[in-house]
Scaffold this motif. Structure first.
Motif, PDB file in Angstrom:
ATOM      1  N   ASN A 148       0.828  -1.206   0.000  1.00  0.00           N
ATOM      2  CA  ASN A 148       0.000   0.000   0.000  1.00  0.00           C
ATOM      3  C   ASN A 148       0.861   1.255   0.000  1.00  0.00           C
ATOM      4  N   LYS A 149       1.831   1.267  -0.896  1.00  0.00           N
ATOM      5  CA  LYS A 149       2.716   2.416  -1.051  1.00  0.00           C
ATOM      6  C   LYS A 149       2.416   3.044  -2.407  1.00  0.00           C
ATOM      7  N   CYS A 150       2.296   4.371  -2.427  1.00  0.00           N
ATOM      8  CA  CYS A 150       1.966   5.084  -3.654  1.00  0.00           C
ATOM      9  C   CYS A 150       3.062   4.913  -4.698  1.00  0.00           C
ATOM     10  N   LEU A 151       2.666   4.627  -5.944  1.00  0.00           N
ATOM     11  CA  LEU A 151       3.613   4.446  -7.034  1.00  0.00           C
ATOM     12  C   LEU A 151       4.170   5.775  -7.519  1.00  0.00           C
ATOM     13  N   LYS A 152       3.453   6.846  -7.247  1.00  0.00           N
ATOM     14  CA  LYS A 152       3.862   8.157  -7.748  1.00  0.00           C
ATOM     15  C   LYS A 152       4.763   8.909  -6.764  1.00  0.00           C
ATOM     16  N   CYS A 153       4.382   8.943  -5.470  1.00  0.00           N
ATOM     17  CA  CYS A 153       5.134   9.763  -4.510  1.00  0.00           C
ATOM     18  C   CYS A 153       5.738   8.955  -3.357  1.00  0.00           C
ATOM     19  N   ASN A 154       5.543   7.632  -3.349  1.00  0.00           N
ATOM     20  CA  ASN A 154       6.067   6.715  -2.324  1.00  0.00           C
ATOM     21  C   ASN A 154       5.458   6.901  -0.934  1.00  0.00           C
ATOM     22  N   SER A 155       4.382   7.652  -0.829  1.00  0.00           N
ATOM     23  CA  SER A 155       3.721   7.828   0.460  1.00  0.00           C
ATOM     24  C   SER A 155       3.037   6.524   0.871  1.00  0.00           C
ATOM     25  N   GLU A 156       2.965   6.290   2.168  1.00  0.00           N
ATOM     26  CA  GLU A 156       2.263   5.112   2.683  1.00  0.00           C
ATOM     27  C   GLU A 156       0.901   5.490   3.265  1.00  0.00           C
ATOM     28  N   GLU A 157       0.508   6.749   3.111  1.00  0.00           N
ATOM     29  CA  GLU A 157      -0.790   7.204   3.604  1.00  0.00           C
ATOM     30  C   GLU A 157      -1.831   6.981   2.519  1.00  0.00           C
ATOM     31  N   VAL A 158      -2.601   5.909   2.666  1.00  0.00           N
ATOM     32  CA  VAL A 158      -3.632   5.575   1.685  1.00  0.00           C
ATOM     33  C   VAL A 158      -4.983   5.464   2.377  1.00  0.00           C
ATOM     34  N   ALA A 159      -6.032   5.602   1.594  1.00  0.00           N
ATOM     35  CA  ALA A 159      -7.391   5.483   2.109  1.00  0.00           C
ATOM     36  C   ALA A 159      -8.236   4.766   1.063  1.00  0.00           C
ATOM     37  N   GLU A 160      -9.427   4.353   1.472  1.00  0.00           N
ATOM     38  CA  GLU A 160     -10.369   3.719   0.553  1.00  0.00           C
ATOM     39  C   GLU A 160     -11.660   4.516   0.540  1.00  0.00           C
ATOM     40  N   GLY A 161     -12.300   4.529  -0.620  1.00  0.00           N
ATOM     41  CA  GLY A 161     -13.570   5.228  -0.749  1.00  0.00           C
ATOM     42  C   GLY A 161     -14.342   4.685  -1.933  1.00  0.00           C
ATOM     43  N   THR A 162     -15.578   5.143  -2.070  1.00  0.00           N
ATOM     44  CA  THR A 162     -16.428   4.730  -3.180  1.00  0.00           C
ATOM     45  C   THR A 162     -17.128   5.953  -3.744  1.00  0.00           C
ATOM     46  N   ASP A 163     -17.593   5.857  -4.973  1.00  0.00           N
ATOM     47  CA  ASP A 163     -18.365   6.947  -5.571  1.00  0.00           C
ATOM     48  C   ASP A 163     -19.856   6.600  -5.608  1.00  0.00           C
ATOM     49  N   PHE A 164     -20.220   5.458  -5.050  1.00  0.00           N
ATOM     50  CA  PHE A 164     -21.602   4.987  -4.987  1.00  0.00           C
ATOM     51  C   PHE A 164     -22.261   4.896  -6.362  1.00  0.00           C
ATOM     52  N   MET A 165     -21.461   4.670  -7.385  1.00  0.00           N
ATOM     53  CA  MET A 165     -21.968   4.428  -8.735  1.00  0.00           C
ATOM     54  C   MET A 165     -21.711   2.962  -9.045  1.00  0.00           C
ATOM     55  N   PRO A 166     -22.723   2.109  -8.909  1.00  0.00           N
ATOM     56  CA  PRO A 166     -22.496   0.671  -9.073  1.00  0.00           C
ATOM     57  C   PRO A 166     -22.165   0.264 -10.509  1.00  0.00           C
ATOM     58  N   VAL A 167     -21.337  -0.753 -10.595  1.00  0.00           N
ATOM     59  CA  VAL A 167     -21.060  -1.412 -11.867  1.00  0.00           C
ATOM     60  C   VAL A 167     -22.121  -2.484 -12.008  1.00  0.00           C
TER      61      VAL A 167
END
Length: 81
Positions: free
Chosen positions: A25-44
């Motif tokens: 869970n390390k960012c590929l762009k900036c190497n930060s380890e601060e990540v979160a999860e979220g949804t847009d409530f638009m179902p597939v």
């Protein structure tokens, strides 16, 4: 070693490095380890089931730069026939 072979080795190494970063869970762009999860409530929704409620997308993203690390389906069983 040919140039094509060396390019393939470099590409493979980069992909392996990205996979390790995703597992950590390390960012590929900036190497930060601060990540979160979220949804847009638009179902597939399944294409073959017109009246299905579908399933939400879950995004894992970097809190530092906003890079999206992964997108997954909350309940993939809804797509099995």
């Amino acid at each position: 070693m040919s140039k094509l072979l060396s390019e393939k080795i470099v590409y493979f190494y980069r992909k392996q490095k990205e996979l390790v970063r995703l597992k950590e869970n390390k960012c590929l762009k900036c190497n930060s380890e601060e990540v979160a999860e979220g949804t847009d409530f638009m179902p597939v929704k399944p294409l073959n089931k017109k009246f299905s409620m579908g399933s939400n997308k879950i995004y894992t993203f970097c809190l530092n730069c906003g890079e999206v690390l992964s997108i997954r389906i909350e309940n993939p069983m809804k797509f099995k026939e």
